[in-house]
Design an enzyme around this catalytic site. Structure first.
Site, mmCIF file in Angstrom:
data_model
loop_
_atom_site.group_PDB
_atom_site.id
_atom_site.type_symbol
_atom_site.label_atom_id
_atom_site.label_comp_id
_atom_site.label_asym_id
_atom_site.label_seq_id
_atom_site.Cartn_x
_atom_site.Cartn_y
_atom_site.Cartn_z
ATOM 1 N N TYR A 160 31.300 38.493 31.219
ATOM 2 C CA TYR A 160 31.316 37.640 32.407
ATOM 3 C C TYR A 160 29.991 37.669 33.187
ATOM 4 C CZ TYR A 160 34.843 35.123 35.178
ATOM 5 O OH TYR A 160 35.630 34.167 35.760
ATOM 6 N N LYS A 230 40.936 45.860 25.052
ATOM 7 C CA LYS A 230 41.039 45.470 23.637
ATOM 8 C C LYS A 230 40.151 46.442 22.853
ATOM 9 C CE LYS A 230 42.343 42.588 20.363
ATOM 10 N NZ LYS A 230 43.738 42.418 19.919
ATOM 11 N N ASP A 296 46.423 42.122 24.230
ATOM 12 C CA ASP A 296 47.340 41.089 23.712
ATOM 13 C C ASP A 296 48.797 41.535 23.864
ATOM 14 O OD1 ASP A 296 46.661 42.982 21.833
ATOM 15 O OD2 ASP A 296 46.412 41.595 20.167
ATOM 16 N N ASP A 320 40.388 38.163 34.447
ATOM 17 C CA ASP A 320 40.395 36.730 34.766
ATOM 18 C C ASP A 320 41.626 36.066 34.129
ATOM 19 O OD1 ASP A 320 39.568 34.254 35.617
ATOM 20 O OD2 ASP A 320 37.973 34.034 34.142
HETATM 21 O O1 LIG Z 1 33.281 31.263 38.890
HETATM 22 C C1 LIG Z 1 34.041 30.475 38.329
HETATM 23 O O2 LIG Z 1 33.797 29.272 38.270
HETATM 24 C C2 LIG Z 1 35.314 30.942 37.697
HETATM 25 C C3 LIG Z 1 35.737 32.265 38.214
HETATM 26 C C4 LIG Z 1 37.141 32.600 37.888
HETATM 27 O O3 LIG Z 1 37.840 31.939 37.157
HETATM 28 C C5 LIG Z 1 37.715 33.779 38.514
HETATM 29 O O4 LIG Z 1 36.986 34.573 39.093
HETATM 30 O O5 LIG Z 1 38.929 33.966 38.415
HETATM 31 MG MG LIG Z 2 39.843 32.729 36.941
#
Ligand SMILES: O=C(O)CCC(=O)C(=O)O
Ligand SMILES: [Mg+2]
Ligand SMILES: NC(=O)C1=CN([C@@H]2O[C@H](COP(=O)(O)OP(=O)(O)OC[C@H]3O[C@@H](n4cnc5c(N)ncnc54)[C@H](OP(=O)(O)O)[C@@H]3O)[C@@H](O)[C@H]2O)C=CC1
Length: 431
Positions: A160, A230, A296, A320
């Protein structure tokens, strides 16, 4: 006070400060807010009215938030030709606690996520997302009331973080050449047409996240902390996350936690009965059980056996996915709040789990509940529990009355569908 170039704080408020690791909150704290893109402005208008009404009702005018609008995203770009102006970063840093609406991130190109950038700039390493059920909310599962989890999503690392190179660029060629020629990597299936992303996961990053999750579990009388990973496939990142998490629990929380590693040690030495007894004794003594599950399997078990999970500690991308999945399980993303926190510096930016929902922008339609509940978390963080409680019970009552926005109305029998702003009005009426 820092030197603000474009927009200065309101003269009426006072800054929140941090003293001996604790927030010092004046009666008129300056709180920066970012309205957000897409549905953000509609949601913010409704939410701010709810916050102000709750604070007024709880403290009879003695306390009042001095709101300070700061800009990011499309509004900042249109006004100042910058996506994330320096003034905004200065304000969020100086005033410690803030709240934001969702910001757009284009897919596959354009600007990188401003949401992620804010988390990185302030090193907000925990994304805290509590998921609970509100009685009466339509849900796709039979026992949504069994979901009562608090997600601690690592917020600063993992895939991320955005360390990646696009297919066809000289940079990606350099990375692939390095991997193949210097590291002996033979497993890139299509090297000529690959993009490459890097997944950094550190011991330090893991430890501060897991420490925060266990501390939370202790402070809130929770039963367990589950490390979701995972690690069978990504051994040195997600597998290491699990190992480091367990090591930290055993090292720093010896007297307050019982881990599945300890369980396995006892089982190996003395058999299953002894291990089960040790775990039951630990539970009876109020210790936090620290366990783990592969991601999962976790996603199927939250549907089949949600009552087994309590506080969740996981990596950024898993967190997320899990946040949206659990939100859906209790009735949707319209009531899924969150906070991005650095427990050391005290900085916290509250924000909903959902995004900008662009197809509903400007229609005064969507559920403002996620931002309102993020504000409830913010009021609790400030120690303004009375105002927070007023909002929570007024939301509960509004849902009970079936006066709800489209997302709930479409699944609820006998509901009165109201607009985003009207849902705010209903909450205020029910305080
Ligand atoms: O920064 C974004 O556009 C997505 C972030 C996201 O989905 C989240 O932090 O849950
Ligand atoms: Mg999100
Ligand atoms: N922290 C942040 O600022 C975040 C920003 N984003 C960004 O938001 C943009 C849009 O992302 P997208 O993937 O469409 O995800 P969104 O969360 O914005 O929307 C997906 C769907 O969720 C439902 N939804 C979202 N918000 C609400 C609400 N307030 N009330 C009721 N239902 C809601 C809608 O469902 P339905 O269609 O069923 O009505 C909507 O179509 C992207 O640019 C993304 O990067 C995404 C997540 C977090």
């Amino acid at each position: 006070m820092p030197d603000f170039k474009h927009y200065a704080p309101p003269a009426t408020g006072k800054p929140i400060s941090l003293q001996d690791g604790k927030l010092n909150v004046p009666d008129h704290p300056i709180i920066p807010f970012i309205e957000g893109d897409g549905t953000g402005p509609d949601i913010w208008r409704a939410s701010q009215r709810v916050f102000d009404a709750a604070v007024e009702k709880a403290y009879g005018g003695k306390r009042k938030i001095a709101w300070y609008e700061v800009y990011a995203g499309e509004k900042a770009f249109n006004k100042y030709n910058e996506w994330l102006p320096e003034d905004t970063l200065k304000a969020l840093t100086e005033y410690i606690v803030s709240i934001k609406g969702p910001l757009t991130t284009p897919v596959g190109g354009g600007i990188r996520s401003l949401n992620v950038a804010l988390r990185q700039e302030l090193d907000l390493y925990v994304c805290l997302r509590p998921v609970r059920y509100f009685q009466g909310v339509p849900s796709p599962v039979r026992h949504p009331e069994q979901v009562d989890m608090v997600i601690f999503r690592e917020n600063s690392e993992d895939i991320y973080a955005g360390v990646e190179w696009a297919e066809g660029t000289p940079e990606v060629k350099k990375v692939i050449d390095f991997l193949q020629k210097e590291m002996g990597v033979k497993k890139i299936r299509f090297p000529e047409t690959s993009g490459i992303g890097i997944k950094p996961v550190s011991r330090e990053g893991t430890e501060r996240l897991v420490r925060a999750a266990i501390n939370y579990a202790i402070q809130h009388n929770r039963k367990s902390v589950t490390l979701v990973h995972k690690g069978n496939i990504m051994k040195f990142t997600e597998g290491a996350f699990k190992n480091w998490g367990y090591e930290l629990a055993e090292r720093e929380f010896r007297d307050q936690a019982f881990t599945w590693v300890e369980y396995d040690r006892i089982k190996e030495a003395q058999g299953t009965d002894a291990a089960n007894k040790a775990q039951a004794d630990a539970q009876a003594a109020g210790k936090i059980i620290v366990k783990d599950v592969i991601a999962d399997a976790f996603l199927q078990q939250i549907l089949t056996r949600p009552a087994e999970y309590d506080v969740i500690a996981t990596l950024n991308l898993n967190g997320d996915y899990v946040s949206d999945a659990l939100a859906a399980q209790v009735g949707g993303i319209g009531i899924a709040p969150g906070a991005n926190i650095n427990y050391v510096s005290g900085h916290a930016v509250f924000e909903a789990t959902h995004g900008t929902a662009p197809k509903y922008a400007g229609l005064d339609k969507v559920n403002p509940g996620s931002v309102i509940l993020s504000g409830v978390m913010m009021l609790e963080h400030l120690g303004w529990q009375e105002a927070a409680d007023l909002i929570t019970s007024a939301i509960e009552k509004s849902i009970e009355q079936k006066v709800v926005t489209y997302d709930f109305a479409r699944l609820m029998e006998g509901a009165t569908e109201v607009k985003c702003s009207e849902f705010g009005d209903q909450i205020i009426k029910n305080m």
